[in-house]
Design an enzyme around this catalytic site. Structure first.
Site, PDB file in Angstrom:
ATOM      1  N   ASP A 222       0.820  -1.120  -0.071  1.00 54.14           N
ATOM      2  CA  ASP A 222      -0.166  -0.234  -0.062  1.00 54.14           C
ATOM      3  C   ASP A 222       0.891   1.279   0.075  1.00 54.14           C
ATOM      4  O   ASP A 222       1.546   1.539   1.081  1.00 54.14           O
ATOM      5  CB  ASP A 222      -0.735   0.211   1.309  1.00 54.14           C
ATOM      6  N   GLU A 224      -0.299   4.250  -1.036  1.00 57.50           N
ATOM      7  CA  GLU A 224      -1.372   5.113  -0.965  1.00 57.50           C
ATOM      8  C   GLU A 224      -2.049   5.465  -2.244  1.00 57.50           C
ATOM      9  O   GLU A 224      -1.020   5.752  -3.252  1.00 57.50           O
ATOM     10  CB  GLU A 224      -0.913   6.454  -0.240  1.00 57.50           C
ATOM     11  N   ASN A 225      -3.157   5.447  -2.296  1.00 62.99           N
ATOM     12  CA  ASN A 225      -3.836   5.605  -3.681  1.00 62.99           C
ATOM     13  C   ASN A 225      -3.575   4.575  -4.665  1.00 62.99           C
ATOM     14  O   ASN A 225      -3.466   4.451  -5.790  1.00 62.99           O
ATOM     15  CB  ASN A 225      -3.559   7.150  -4.282  1.00 62.99           C
ATOM     16  N   GLY A 297      -4.142   4.061   5.559  1.00 62.39           N
ATOM     17  CA  GLY A 297      -3.719   5.520   5.840  1.00 62.39           C
ATOM     18  C   GLY A 297      -4.717   6.468   6.213  1.00 62.39           C
ATOM     19  O   GLY A 297      -4.373   7.198   7.092  1.00 62.39           O
ATOM     20  N   ASP A 298      -5.506   6.438   5.401  1.00 61.67           N
ATOM     21  CA  ASP A 298      -6.965   7.306   6.022  1.00 61.67           C
ATOM     22  C   ASP A 298      -7.875   6.944   6.983  1.00 61.67           C
ATOM     23  O   ASP A 298      -8.987   7.317   7.019  1.00 61.67           O
ATOM     24  CB  ASP A 298      -7.552   7.814   4.572  1.00 61.67           C
TER      25      ASP A 298
END
Ligand SMILES: *[C@@H]1O[C@H](CO)[C@@H](O)[C@H](O)[C@H]1NC(C)=O
Ligand SMILES: *[C@@H]1O[C@H](CO)[C@@H](O)[C@H](O)[C@H]1NC(C)=O
Length: 338
Positions: A222, A224-225, A297-298
């Site tokens: 991961d 991110e995005n 992460g979010d």
């Protein structure tokens, strides 16, 4: 593991001349020391005698810390069972064994909270993931959807394009396709700050971003995005579906290079599923240095999984160092409790 030459010279059989070196002793020998080390099942340094994790019991909301039975040994599961007798317990803190104080606690609300919308994530049941290590009982961390741990204020964890290594041992049979059963480096703001702001191990059968061969589950990164299974976004045939009960999973990264490795945590070597350049838009990386477990992460917290042990290092570990760590994990003898 290290051999005592003097004992070999005396002709003792090899098994009696083996000296245990914990995963973090091995990483230190490879000049890529652990900067965070988390496990509810065992000490990850030979000499570690401190607390592994803290449990909180429902009957009176008091807590107790669980330590290894011996230096470098397996967690004192009996101490947890005694403390939690007649009530229920949750895992409140997973202590960092590295000395950096990078402990994991209940994850705060983030940009996307899923089942725990608007609030702190749930804590894991302290008895949700019983296993044995060399026949001794211990408990892993069962991540149900809505459960998550985090530390947004760390010491020594890679930021920007700094190199790092990450491994974890997980349950290869407990997963789903939601986002995201992750362990590793994430945003300090609990929000999605864009491509390259994370570098974490993902495990599951999400098909929303990357996929590997077969129908999953896969070890992916991961960043991110996106969950990445290889050089390019979406499908990469080199990343196999995982079928082991206990899995060793590795993601590591350095400037314009990253890798996925994995194997059976109870037997045999690691395999490299990808080692090459970063995806387009991820060089340089913009790592932020928070640590997450069981969430994105979010704070996306729809995923499930089971974590037993894991570390993050300073520097990009060599395959040889990781292979020695894998031998240590195999020697720890993860097994299912009867
Ligand atoms: C424990 O803490 C929770 C959350 O603050 C509270 O709802 C609960 O009533 C407390 N239980 C006891 C036995 O004090
Ligand atoms: C990744 O994408 C690039 C650009 O489309 C392509 O040249 C390369 O062959 C791809 N790599 C793999 C492993 O598919």
């Amino acid at each position: 593991m290290l051999f005592f030459p003097s004992r070999l010279a005396l002709g003792l059989v090899a098994t009696t001349s083996l000296v245990a070196a914990g995963p973090c002793d091995i990483y230190a020998s490879g000049d890529t020391p652990c900067v965070a080390a988390h496990s509810t099942t065992r000490a990850l340094y030979d000499a570690y005698t401190g607390s592994l994790y803290q449990v909180s019991r429902a009957s009176d909301n008091t807590t107790t810390d669980i330590a290894p039975l011996t230096a470098g040994g397996v967690a004192d599961a009996a101490a947890q069972d005694t403390f939690c007798a007649g009530t229920t317990c949750s895992i409140a803190i997973i202590f960092d064994q590295s000395g950096n104080g990078n402990h994991l606690t209940r994850a705060p609300p983030g940009g996307f909270d899923g089942p725990a919308a608007g609030g702190y994530d749930n804590l894991a049941s302290a008895t949700g993931a019983p296993i044995t290590l060399n026949g001794q009982k211990a408990y892993g961390v069962l991540i149900e959807p809505g459960t998550g741990y985090r530390n947004d204020d760390t010491v020594g964890i890679a930021t920007g394009d700094e190199p790092e290594g990450i491994y974890e041992v997980l349950d290869g049979t407990n997963y789903n396709g939601e986002c995201c059963f992750d362990y590793g480096n994430a945003e300090t703001s609990n929000t999605d700050t864009g491509a390259g702001h994370m570098e974490a191990i993902y495990f599951g059968d999400s098909t929303g971003w990357g996929t590997g061969s077969g129908s999953g589950p896969w070890i992916m990164a991961d960043m991110e995005n996106g969950l990445f299974s290889g050089e390019n976004a979406t499908y990469n045939a080199g990343d196999p579906s995982i079928t082991f009960r206990f899995v060793t999973a590795i993601v590591k990264g350095e400037p314009n290079e990253w890798a996925i490795r994995g194997g059976d945590a109870t037997s045999g070597p690691l395999s490299t599923f990808y080692n090459g350049v970063r995806p387009a838009g991820y060089n340089p990386m913009k790592k932020e240095g928070a640590i997450i477990l069981g969430i994105g992460g979010d704070n996306s917290n729809g995923a499930k999984g089971t974590f037993y042990e894991g570390v993050m290092t300073a520097g990009f570990p060599s395959d040889d160092t990781e292979d020695k760590v894998q031998a240590n994990i195999v020697a720890a003898k993860y097994g299912t409790s009867s």
